[in-house]
Structures are given as C-alpha cells and as structure tokens.
Design a protein around this motif. Structure first.
Motif, PDB file in Angstrom:
ATOM      1  N   THR A 223      46.577  32.452  50.749  1.00  0.00           N
ATOM      2  CA  THR A 223      45.747  31.231  51.323  1.00  0.00           C
ATOM      3  C   THR A 223      46.167  30.111  50.263  1.00  0.00           C
ATOM      4  OG1 THR A 223      43.963  32.611  52.154  1.00  0.00           O
ATOM      5  CG2 THR A 223      43.616  30.315  51.781  1.00  0.00           C
TER       6      THR A 223
ATOM      7  N   GLY B  85      37.051  30.216  42.656  1.00  0.00           N
ATOM      8  CA  GLY B  85      36.948  31.412  43.325  1.00  0.00           C
ATOM      9  C   GLY B  85      38.284  32.180  43.547  1.00  0.00           C
ATOM     10  N   ASN B  86      38.238  32.826  44.451  1.00  0.00           N
ATOM     11  CA  ASN B  86      39.802  33.427  44.744  1.00  0.00           C
ATOM     12  C   ASN B  86      40.703  32.625  45.135  1.00  0.00           C
ATOM     13  OD1 ASN B  86      38.756  36.162  44.286  1.00  0.00           O
ATOM     14  ND2 ASN B  86      37.751  36.149  46.418  1.00  0.00           N
ATOM     15  N   VAL B  87      40.531  31.523  45.861  1.00  0.00           N
ATOM     16  CA  VAL B  87      41.389  30.667  46.409  1.00  0.00           C
ATOM     17  C   VAL B  87      41.731  29.696  45.289  1.00  0.00           C
ATOM     18  CG1 VAL B  87      42.287  28.779  48.099  1.00  0.00           C
ATOM     19  CG2 VAL B  87      40.923  31.009  48.715  1.00  0.00           C
TER      20      VAL B  87
ATOM     21  N   GLY C 130      41.176  24.607  50.465  1.00  0.00           N
ATOM     22  CA  GLY C 130      41.018  25.850  51.248  1.00  0.00           C
ATOM     23  C   GLY C 130      39.830  25.877  51.970  1.00  0.00           C
ATOM     24  N   ALA C 131      38.865  25.055  51.428  1.00  0.00           N
ATOM     25  CA  ALA C 131      37.527  25.549  52.248  1.00  0.00           C
ATOM     26  C   ALA C 131      37.666  25.053  53.843  1.00  0.00           C
ATOM     27  CB  ALA C 131      36.577  24.648  51.515  1.00  0.00           C
ATOM     28  N   ASN C 132      36.872  26.147  54.623  1.00  0.00           N
ATOM     29  CA  ASN C 132      36.640  25.776  55.856  1.00  0.00           C
ATOM     30  C   ASN C 132      35.653  24.563  56.254  1.00  0.00           C
ATOM     31  OD1 ASN C 132      38.269  27.949  57.131  1.00  0.00           O
ATOM     32  ND2 ASN C 132      36.568  29.612  56.215  1.00  0.00           N
TER      33      ASN C 132
ATOM     34  N   LYS D 141      33.777  30.661  34.823  1.00  0.00           N
ATOM     35  CA  LYS D 141      35.302  30.342  35.635  1.00  0.00           C
ATOM     36  C   LYS D 141      35.588  28.962  35.101  1.00  0.00           C
ATOM     37  CE  LYS D 141      34.121  32.875  39.696  1.00  0.00           C
ATOM     38  NZ  LYS D 141      33.662  32.833  40.902  1.00  0.00           N
TER      39      LYS D 141
ATOM     40  N   PRO E 242      43.518  38.437  50.654  1.00  0.00           N
ATOM     41  CA  PRO E 242      44.269  37.354  51.233  1.00  0.00           C
ATOM     42  C   PRO E 242      44.534  36.174  50.483  1.00  0.00           C
ATOM     43  CG  PRO E 242      42.226  37.131  52.412  1.00  0.00           C
ATOM     44  CD  PRO E 242      42.088  38.367  51.243  1.00  0.00           C
ATOM     45  N   SER E 243      43.437  36.005  49.675  1.00  0.00           N
ATOM     46  CA  SER E 243      43.649  34.679  48.768  1.00  0.00           C
ATOM     47  C   SER E 243      44.822  34.273  48.228  1.00  0.00           C
ATOM     48  CB  SER E 243      42.452  34.579  47.851  1.00  0.00           C
ATOM     49  OG  SER E 243      42.142  35.710  47.170  1.00  0.00           O
TER      50      SER E 243
ATOM     51  N   ASN F 192      37.458  23.922  47.627  1.00  0.00           N
ATOM     52  CA  ASN F 192      37.858  25.032  47.814  1.00  0.00           C
ATOM     53  C   ASN F 192      36.495  26.037  47.511  1.00  0.00           C
ATOM     54  OD1 ASN F 192      40.948  25.384  47.759  1.00  0.00           O
ATOM     55  ND2 ASN F 192      40.431  24.077  46.350  1.00  0.00           N
ATOM     56  N   ALA F 193      35.298  25.604  47.798  1.00  0.00           N
ATOM     57  CA  ALA F 193      34.149  26.236  47.536  1.00  0.00           C
ATOM     58  C   ALA F 193      33.264  26.326  49.064  1.00  0.00           C
ATOM     59  CB  ALA F 193      33.276  25.586  46.586  1.00  0.00           C
ATOM     60  N   LEU F 194      33.005  25.369  49.522  1.00  0.00           N
ATOM     61  CA  LEU F 194      31.954  25.128  50.646  1.00  0.00           C
ATOM     62  C   LEU F 194      32.547  24.278  51.917  1.00  0.00           C
ATOM     63  CD1 LEU F 194      28.996  24.189  48.335  1.00  0.00           C
ATOM     64  CD2 LEU F 194      29.415  26.438  48.911  1.00  0.00           C
TER      65      LEU F 194
ATOM     66  N   ASP G  10      32.846  24.030  39.083  1.00  0.00           N
ATOM     67  CA  ASP G  10      32.376  25.343  39.814  1.00  0.00           C
ATOM     68  C   ASP G  10      30.961  25.632  39.036  1.00  0.00           C
ATOM     69  OD1 ASP G  10      34.099  28.243  41.063  1.00  0.00           O
ATOM     70  OD2 ASP G  10      32.101  28.473  40.423  1.00  0.00           O
ATOM     71  N   ILE G  11      30.198  26.323  39.855  1.00  0.00           N
ATOM     72  CA  ILE G  11      28.751  26.532  39.517  1.00  0.00           C
ATOM     73  C   ILE G  11      28.693  27.658  38.623  1.00  0.00           C
ATOM     74  CG2 ILE G  11      27.456  25.547  41.477  1.00  0.00           C
ATOM     75  CD1 ILE G  11      27.338  28.229  42.466  1.00  0.00           C
TER      76      ILE G  11
HETATM   77  P1  NAD Z   1      34.893  32.689  46.433  1.00  0.00           P
HETATM   78  O1  NAD Z   1      33.501  32.899  47.013  1.00  0.00           O
HETATM   79  O2  NAD Z   1      35.939  33.538  45.774  1.00  0.00           O
HETATM   80  O3  NAD Z   1      34.835  31.143  45.717  1.00  0.00           O
HETATM   81  C1  NAD Z   1      34.370  30.153  45.935  1.00  0.00           C
HETATM   82  C2  NAD Z   1      34.130  29.487  44.571  1.00  0.00           C
HETATM   83  O4  NAD Z   1      33.095  28.391  44.769  1.00  0.00           O
HETATM   84  C3  NAD Z   1      33.086  30.526  43.689  1.00  0.00           C
HETATM   85  O5  NAD Z   1      33.502  30.467  42.446  1.00  0.00           O
HETATM   86  C4  NAD Z   1      31.844  29.835  43.572  1.00  0.00           C
HETATM   87  O6  NAD Z   1      30.989  29.857  42.371  1.00  0.00           O
HETATM   88  C5  NAD Z   1      32.058  28.273  44.019  1.00  0.00           C
HETATM   89  N1  NAD Z   1      31.091  27.291  44.323  1.00  0.00           N
HETATM   90  C6  NAD Z   1      29.933  27.709  44.999  1.00  0.00           C
HETATM   91  N2  NAD Z   1      29.382  26.571  45.327  1.00  0.00           N
HETATM   92  C7  NAD Z   1      29.725  25.583  44.501  1.00  0.00           C
HETATM   93  C8  NAD Z   1      29.641  24.393  44.318  1.00  0.00           C
HETATM   94  N3  NAD Z   1      28.346  23.868  44.858  1.00  0.00           N
HETATM   95  N4  NAD Z   1      30.182  23.276  43.543  1.00  0.00           N
HETATM   96  C9  NAD Z   1      31.318  24.008  42.977  1.00  0.00           C
HETATM   97  N5  NAD Z   1      31.988  25.264  43.222  1.00  0.00           N
HETATM   98  C10 NAD Z   1      30.983  25.991  43.807  1.00  0.00           C
HETATM   99  O7  NAD Z   1      35.697  32.011  47.880  1.00  0.00           O
HETATM  100  P2  NAD Z   1      37.157  32.061  48.333  1.00  0.00           P
HETATM  101  O8  NAD Z   1      37.551  33.317  48.787  1.00  0.00           O
HETATM  102  O9  NAD Z   1      37.967  31.353  47.084  1.00  0.00           O
HETATM  103  O10 NAD Z   1      37.115  30.980  49.346  1.00  0.00           O
HETATM  104  C11 NAD Z   1      36.948  29.461  49.085  1.00  0.00           C
HETATM  105  C12 NAD Z   1      36.936  28.844  50.369  1.00  0.00           C
HETATM  106  O11 NAD Z   1      38.069  28.917  51.250  1.00  0.00           O
HETATM  107  C13 NAD Z   1      35.588  29.260  51.423  1.00  0.00           C
HETATM  108  O12 NAD Z   1      35.313  28.004  51.912  1.00  0.00           O
HETATM  109  C14 NAD Z   1      36.493  30.110  52.406  1.00  0.00           C
HETATM  110  O13 NAD Z   1      35.770  30.372  53.826  1.00  0.00           O
HETATM  111  C15 NAD Z   1      37.607  29.326  52.521  1.00  0.00           C
HETATM  112  N6  NAD Z   1      38.759  30.195  52.863  1.00  0.00           N
HETATM  113  C16 NAD Z   1      39.117  31.256  52.221  1.00  0.00           C
HETATM  114  C17 NAD Z   1      40.477  32.211  52.652  1.00  0.00           C
HETATM  115  C18 NAD Z   1      40.820  33.435  51.419  1.00  0.00           C
HETATM  116  O14 NAD Z   1      41.942  33.780  51.709  1.00  0.00           O
HETATM  117  N7  NAD Z   1      39.934  33.715  50.596  1.00  0.00           N
HETATM  118  C19 NAD Z   1      41.012  31.747  53.702  1.00  0.00           C
HETATM  119  C20 NAD Z   1      40.756  30.876  54.427  1.00  0.00           C
HETATM  120  C21 NAD Z   1      39.507  29.928  53.930  1.00  0.00           C
END
Ligand code: NAD
Length: 358
Positions: free
Chosen positions: A151, A183-185, A260-262, A209, A147-148, A238-240, A204-205
């Motif tokens: 999103t 990440g994905n978003v 996008g982060a929750n 990437k 879904p990302s 968009n991470a945490l 990003d950590i």
């Molecule tokens: P993901 O795991 O693909 O990406 C997260 C990224 O954040 C990773 O690349 C990771 O290395 C990085 N990261 C982790 N800790 C970090 C830090 N301290 N500093 C910098 N980067 C860091 O997740 P995602 O699917 O991209 O989702 C990202 C956020 O969006 C999450 O909070 C998720 O709950 C929220 N979200 C995602 C979707 C979706 O469709 N994927 C939908 C709604 C909400």
C-alpha cells in the motif's frame, strides 16, 4: 427505508445477505455491489454498530467503494464488503468467525473476504478453516500477510505522479512532505520519502512513533492538530478518514494532497474546494489500492515482486486520472469515478455475446 431502497440509494447493489447464528452470537451483513469485473472482494469489518440500519448503510457504502477501487486498479474484481455487528474487543470467538466463513462459502466465490477494521490475520485463519474464499491469510498458510508495505509503495507511486503535474518533476529532492499517521502505511511511506531525498514533518497520537521517526529519519514532529498548518509541498494523510473538511481545508498550505487513508474527503464538495484552492488531490482509492492489489495477487499464488510491479502501475493510473480531470473539467475525485465506471462499462461489454462452448 426498506432494504431494496437502501441498496438502490447507495448505488444499485446486486445482493445483500443477512447472516445470523445465535449460538455463535453472529449477526453479519454481506453486501455485493457489482460483479461485472469479477468476484466481489472486500474486507470484513467488526464494529459495535448502534443499529442494523447503521450497519447496512456502512456495508453498502463500503462495498460500492470497493467496486471503484478494484476497477480503477485494473483488477478483475468486483466490489463487496461484510460487517459483523459486535465489539471486536469482547465479542470475538473461533465459532463466530467459522460460522461467518460458512456463510461466505455458501456464496460459492461471489464474495471473497479479507481483514478490515476490527478484524485481524488471526480471525482470517478461522474463516479459512471453513472457506477458501478468504484473502490476507498469514504467509505460513500460503497467504500474503500484511499488505501495508505494498500500500505504501503504491501511495509513493501516486505521489510521484501528482508531483510531476504540480511541480513539473517527480523528484523529492528539496521537497517537504507532511505525514499524518505513522502506523503500518505511514512508517513504510516515510522510509521511501526520506530515501528519495524528501524532508518530512510527521505527527501521530502515539508519541513513541513520532520519537522513532525523529530518531531514525530526522523528522520534524508536530502535535496531531498542528499538521494541517504545516507549510509543505505535499500533505499525506495516513491515519483517519474525513480529515479534509470545513475546519481543516482553509488551514492547508500544500500543493499536493496524497495519502493512504480511506475516504479522506468529508464530503464530495471538498474535492471542488481543494481544486479552487489550487491543491492537486491524488484520489485516495486510486493511490491506496496497493493493499487490494496485494490480496489479488495472493488469489493467484502470492509473489511479492508481482504485487509490487502491479502497484507500480498506480503511477500511470494517477496520471491518467489527473489528465481526465483536466480534459473534462472535473475534480480529480470525479475523474477517478469516471475512470473506474468507464472500465466497468468497457470490460462488461467484452464479455457480451456467445462464443461457443456449451
Ligand atoms: P494503522 O492503524 O496501522 O495506523 C494508523 C496510525 O494513525 C496509527 O499510528 C495511529 O496512532 C495514528 N492516528 C490515529 N489517529 C490519529 C490522529 N488524529 N492524528 C495523527 N495520527 C493518528 O493503520 P494503517 O494500516 O497504517 O492504515 C492507515 C490508513 O490507510 C487507514 O485509513 C486505512 O484504512 C488506510 N489503508 C490502509 C491499507 C493497508 O494496507 N494497511 C490499505 C488501504 C488503505
């Protein structure tokens, strides 16, 4: 605290189902918060909770959040969530997910599951063997898959609406966006941002990437903790979760917060602190609803263009929420809650009365 007390203290949940199957090693909790608008949809989280109480607290909190997200997105869905108590790295099995699928089936569509932290499309396929009340299934099975992209598209729409309020224009030309998480978003979002003419600073950590973003998009890269100090127009987490807290907030040098982060705010009071600092916060559950919209469309027979068209509506919703916050003198986070609650109230009333058809 008793289960009923916990259900009430987290905002009046309708139903909590405890599921156990010792042979499959399953211990799960399904929480249904509110089904006024439709079936309760929410992901299945797998996490090594330290206690049942911790798992219950989490599932109740997350289920309630889904009610608000679905309501604000204009979907005919209620809010629910499920958790499996276990370590996703070591405790997964076909039997575990199939037994969980049978518990979902027993609810006859009141709860619809999906992937979440600790679960994957692969796990959804096992659940799908036992119930049709699962979304986020692989495209090969008629599902919507990842879904990302939707999103990220929705976050981009919300960001444009917030920029229009903050800068008088939604144009990204000459604007600087700091993006946390690729990440994905995040990676889909930076693509849209750069195409729209924004300058980006990323972190990003995962260094690979960052390197890719530097190579492909000419992004400036900073260390993970330095992202809060970047002087920019928009900061996009968009991470945490909980990244806006007492430590980070005084460091922010942006005009708009949108990502996008929750659960970006560590506590509710940080919404007010942002407002006082002159930062316009586009509430997370409003702008990141694209993923939920995507699985909603999957339930009707997946068409990507329809999902994108619906996610485009996040622009108007964000604008509406900002207007409510101004009209009613509340934070945008509170305004988003009110917007969702009003829709539940209004649409709940639509369904009142008897209109024939015994
Ligand atoms: P993901 O795991 O693909 O990406 C997260 C990224 O954040 C990773 O690349 C990771 O290395 C990085 N990261 C982790 N800790 C970090 C830090 N301290 N500093 C910098 N980067 C860091 O997740 P995602 O699917 O991209 O989702 C990202 C956020 O969006 C999450 O909070 C998720 O709950 C929220 N979200 C995602 C979707 C979706 O469709 N994927 C939908 C709604 C909400």
């Amino acid at each position: 605290m008793s289960v009923f007390e916990a259900m009430a203290s987290n905002g009046a949940h309708e139903q909590v189902v405890f599921c156990e199957d010792r042979r499959a090693g399953l211990r799960a909790i399904i929480a249904i918060h509110d089904t006024t608008l439709g079936p309760a949809l929410g992901g299945l989280r797998m996490w090594p909770y330290k206690s049942e109480a911790e798992a219950l607290r989490d599932v109740l909190r997350l289920a309630r959040g889904m009610t608000y997200k679905a309501a604000a997105a204009g979907l005919n869905l209620g809010g629910g969530k499920a958790v499996i108590i276990g370590d996703p790295r070591t405790d997964k099995s076909e039997a575990l997910f199939r037994v969980f699928g049978r518990f979902v089936e027993s609810l006859n569509g009141r709860y619809i599951t999906a992937e979440d932290v600790g679960t994957s499309v692969h796990d959804m396929e096992y659940i799908f063997m036992e119930t049709k009340y699962v979304t986020g299934v692989a495209p090969a099975h008629g599902g919507s898959g990842d879904p990302s992209p939707v999103t990220a598209f929705g976050v981009f729409q919300g960001m444009k609406a917030a920029m229009k309020t903050a800068f008088g224009s939604e144009s990204f030309q000459g604007k600087h966006v700091a993006v946390q998480g690729l990440g994905n978003v995040g990676r889909h979002l930076i693509d849209s941002l750069v195409k729209a003419g924004a300058r980006i600073t990323v972190t990003d950590i995962d260094e690979e990437k960052c390197e890719k973003a530097r190579r492909d998009f000419g992004a400036a890269v900073v260390a993970p903790d330095a992202i809060y100090d970047v002087a920019c127009d928009v900061f996009s987490p968009n991470a945490l979760g909980a990244v806006i807290n007492d430590t980070t907030l005084p460091r922010l040098k942006c005009k708009v917060l949108c990502g996008g982060a929750n659960n970006q705010l560590a506590e509710e009071r940080h919404g007010m602190a942002l407002r006082e600092k002159g930062i316009l916060y586009a509430p997370d559950f409003v702008v990141n609803a694209g993923g939920l919209i995507n699985v909603y469309v999957e339930m009707e027979g997946y068409v990507r263009d329809r999902a994108l068209r619906m996610a485009e509506g996040i622009y108007n919703t964000t604008e509406r929420v900002i207007n409510i916050s101004r009209e009613q003198g509340v934070t945008t986070a509170e305004a988003a809650d009110r917007f969702a609650e009003e829709r539940i109230e209004r649409i709940g009333n639509v369904k009142r009365g008897f209109f024939g058809g015994i």
